[in-house]
Design an enzyme around this catalytic site. Sequence first.
Site, PDB file in Angstrom:
ATOM      1  N   ASP A  74       4.911   0.650  -2.050  1.00  0.00           N
ATOM      2  CA  ASP A  74       4.266   1.703  -2.834  1.00  0.00           C
ATOM      3  C   ASP A  74       2.749   1.550  -2.807  1.00  0.00           C
ATOM      4  O   ASP A  74       2.210   0.461  -2.614  1.00  0.00           O
ATOM      5  CB  ASP A  74       4.798   1.734  -4.272  1.00  0.00           C
ATOM      6  CG  ASP A  74       5.141   0.368  -4.834  1.00  0.00           C
ATOM      7  OD1 ASP A  74       4.825  -0.656  -4.197  1.00  0.00           O
ATOM      8  OD2 ASP A  74       5.719   0.314  -5.927  1.00  0.00           O
ATOM      9  N   GLU A 133       4.080   5.033  -9.695  1.00  0.00           N
ATOM     10  CA  GLU A 133       3.823   4.862 -11.124  1.00  0.00           C
ATOM     11  C   GLU A 133       4.089   6.143 -11.914  1.00  0.00           C
ATOM     12  O   GLU A 133       4.423   6.090 -13.092  1.00  0.00           O
ATOM     13  CB  GLU A 133       2.377   4.411 -11.354  1.00  0.00           C
ATOM     14  CG  GLU A 133       2.046   3.040 -10.782  1.00  0.00           C
ATOM     15  CD  GLU A 133       2.754   1.901 -11.501  1.00  0.00           C
ATOM     16  OE1 GLU A 133       3.380   2.147 -12.547  1.00  0.00           O
ATOM     17  OE2 GLU A 133       2.686   0.768 -11.011  1.00  0.00           O
TER      18      GLU A 133
END
Length: 382
Positions: A74, A133
């Site tokens: 990520d 997130e």
Amino acid sequence: MSLTSEDLVNIRRDLHKIPELALKEKQTHEYLIGKINSFPQDFLEIKEVPELPTAILVRVNGSDPKRNIGYRADMDALPVTESNDLEYRSQHPGIMHACGHDLHMTVALGLLSYFSEHQPKDNLVFFFQPAEESESGGRQAYDLGIFSGNFKIDEFYGLHDNADLATGIIGCRNGTLFAGTSEVNVTIHGMSGHAAYPHKANDAVIIAANFINQVQTIISRSIDPTKCGVITFGKLEAGTIRNVIAGKARIEGTIRGLTQDMIEFIKQRIVDVAKGLELSFNATIDVEFNQGGYYPVENDPDLTKQFIDYMQQADGVKFQETRPAMTGEDFGYLLSKIPGTMFWLGVASPGALHSADFLPHEEAIIDGVNAIKGFLEYRMNE
């Protein structure tokens, strides 16, 4: 020549300087593309996604492929102001890699660098994912159908750094590693009025207080004590002045559970409580849930057993079986569609994940690269 430990530390520091929020990872994307293009290209195929423009997929073509193995890293950062006084501290005010995604990307580049020079047996697909997130980048990618054709993935792996584990330790467990999470927003419609005449109003603050108290009994009285669930309300807004009864209240919170069934059960019980209070107080209560792609990270039993078996016996690897965590991760959505395993990499940070003083030990990077490289080669020979 594959990236060295020193190269990897420098890459991580470069990425740490340029943190960007979900779906805005343009500078990060350009940096990663530059590094990927510097590797030997003989086995590589790069795919970008116009609908998700900061995402990057890289396929490493195998010599005798039986499967496509995916590896995810990520990319996004958090709206946190860094407190670490470092030469390479964040250069973007109010934004920081406080969850260690700079380290995640660096490990992935280390693996990609190695396999660009040492052709794997199976095809490998590296997914540099935006918006973990927030905005559910993993779900967006899957729903766009980007894992198809040459970039179809048969099994998926990914790591998350862990501030509480010693540097370089690989942590994992079969079953659920991370909880699933869902936002819950509650709007209570009563009737405002004068503080001196409560019988002529319908106090939304009183209704909100009853709602919060009753919902907390879902965990203590509706759920098996041997199972896990969390309901937290972190925000309550109501009223404008002390001598006016509030006619409206809004409550915002989060639900967490180790299985999707648990999350769905909690959601239903919250709706039941709201309906009961609507009757009791003659009010209207609107309940909204937003889970996005933040499903529980439920590791595939067979693949995870192989992963753990390898890590327990591999030379130079320190392995620790870990307990489930109530933190959330949108890799759970991908694992609900594609079998795979998520695991921890210990970084022994003095500051916790998501904190302004999060500071992972960089020695963990090469440990992570070596452990995962070894596992992937082991898995390709199965």
